[in-house]
Design an enzyme around this catalytic site. Structure first.
Site, mmCIF file in Angstrom:
data_model
loop_
_atom_site.group_PDB
_atom_site.id
_atom_site.type_symbol
_atom_site.label_atom_id
_atom_site.label_comp_id
_atom_site.label_asym_id
_atom_site.label_seq_id
_atom_site.Cartn_x
_atom_site.Cartn_y
_atom_site.Cartn_z
ATOM 1 C CG ASN A 137 4.332 -1.714 5.246
ATOM 2 O OD1 ASN A 137 5.450 -2.026 5.615
ATOM 3 N ND2 ASN A 137 3.363 -2.610 5.205
ATOM 4 C CB CYS A 167 -0.979 -0.019 1.180
ATOM 5 S SG CYS A 167 -0.199 -0.004 2.800
ATOM 6 C CG ASP A 199 -5.256 6.175 2.145
ATOM 7 O OD1 ASP A 199 -5.331 5.869 3.352
ATOM 8 O OD2 ASP A 199 -4.395 6.938 1.693
ATOM 9 C CB CYS A 220 -3.807 1.628 7.012
ATOM 10 S SG CYS A 220 -3.539 3.117 7.997
ATOM 11 N NE ARG A 221 -4.444 1.603 1.708
ATOM 12 C CZ ARG A 221 -4.221 2.368 0.659
ATOM 13 N NH1 ARG A 221 -5.050 2.306 -0.377
ATOM 14 N NH2 ARG A 221 -3.192 3.187 0.613
ATOM 15 C CB SER A 222 0.267 -3.489 2.787
ATOM 16 O OG SER A 222 1.117 -2.579 3.428
HETATM 17 P P1 4NP Z 1 -1.810 2.792 4.080
HETATM 18 O O1 4NP Z 1 -2.487 4.135 4.639
HETATM 19 O O2 4NP Z 1 -1.253 3.130 2.713
HETATM 20 O O3 4NP Z 1 -2.960 1.844 3.998
HETATM 21 O O4 4NP Z 1 -0.758 2.387 5.079
HETATM 22 C C1 4NP Z 1 -1.837 5.357 4.709
HETATM 23 C C2 4NP Z 1 -0.971 5.618 5.738
HETATM 24 C C3 4NP Z 1 -0.366 6.844 5.818
HETATM 25 C C4 4NP Z 1 -0.615 7.809 4.865
HETATM 26 C C5 4NP Z 1 -1.486 7.550 3.832
HETATM 27 C C6 4NP Z 1 -2.093 6.320 3.747
HETATM 28 N N1 4NP Z 1 0.002 9.085 4.985
HETATM 29 O O5 4NP Z 1 -0.283 9.945 4.140
HETATM 30 O O6 4NP Z 1 0.807 9.307 5.891
#
Ligand code: 4NP
Length: 160
Positions: A14, A11, A128, A16-18
């Protein structure tokens, strides 16, 4: 012993989703006694959160559903991942495009949208959840759980 089938979930951050996909898929693989046959990791296309544990909102939803992912730590995708991993699964189109831009053409076929393995959902992207409310994290978990089941069925049929 045959080389393990290597699966990498990707993602943006790294956190939340992955890591949710990593934790859910790892548990499914363990439950089926396949942990000696399948290697699993997750990574982000961005480096903002490298070294951090998963977001507490993701960890909480996962815990409520019986998945412990508190041991995971964020890292960024690197070029070696395209050689090492057989399945490189992007959570959304932006990450899919980012991975393609990093990879050599010979690795393109390893890069897929994770939700292509979901049998139950029509959606193609895991949204996201970072800037949204708590329900976003539940929805991420539902999508991830569905695609993880489909992915494991696919790997069992194709690779094991
Ligand atoms: P992820 O979510 O890609 O599912 O881990 C996010 C985590 C942090 C951010 C964006 C999405 N950020 O902008 O910091």
């Amino acid at each position: 012993m045959a080389k393990k089938v290597a699966v990498l979930f990707v993602c943006l951050g790294n956190i939340c989703r992955s890591p949710t996909a990593h934790g859910v898929f790892r548990q499914l693989v363990l439950n089926q006694g396949l942990n000696e046959r399948i290697q699993i990791d997750s990574a982000g296309t961005a480096a903002y959160h490298v070294g951090k544990a998963p977001d507490s909102r993701s960890t909480l939803v996962a815990k409520e559903r019986g998945i412990d992912m508190s041991d995971l730590r964020a890292r960024k995708v690197d070029f070696g991942d395209f050689i090492e991993y057989d399945y490189i699964l992007a959570m959304d189109e932006a990450n899919f495009n980012h991975l393609k831009a990093m990879a050599l053409p010979e690795h393109y076929s390893k890069i897929k949208l994770f939700l292509d393995y979901s049998q139950e959902f029509e959606e193609r992207e895991v949204p996201d959840p970072y800037y949204g409310g708590a329900t976003g994290f539940d929805h991420v978990f539902d999508l991830v759980e569905s695609a993880s089941k489909g992915l494991l069925a696919h790997i069992k049929q194709q690779n094991l």
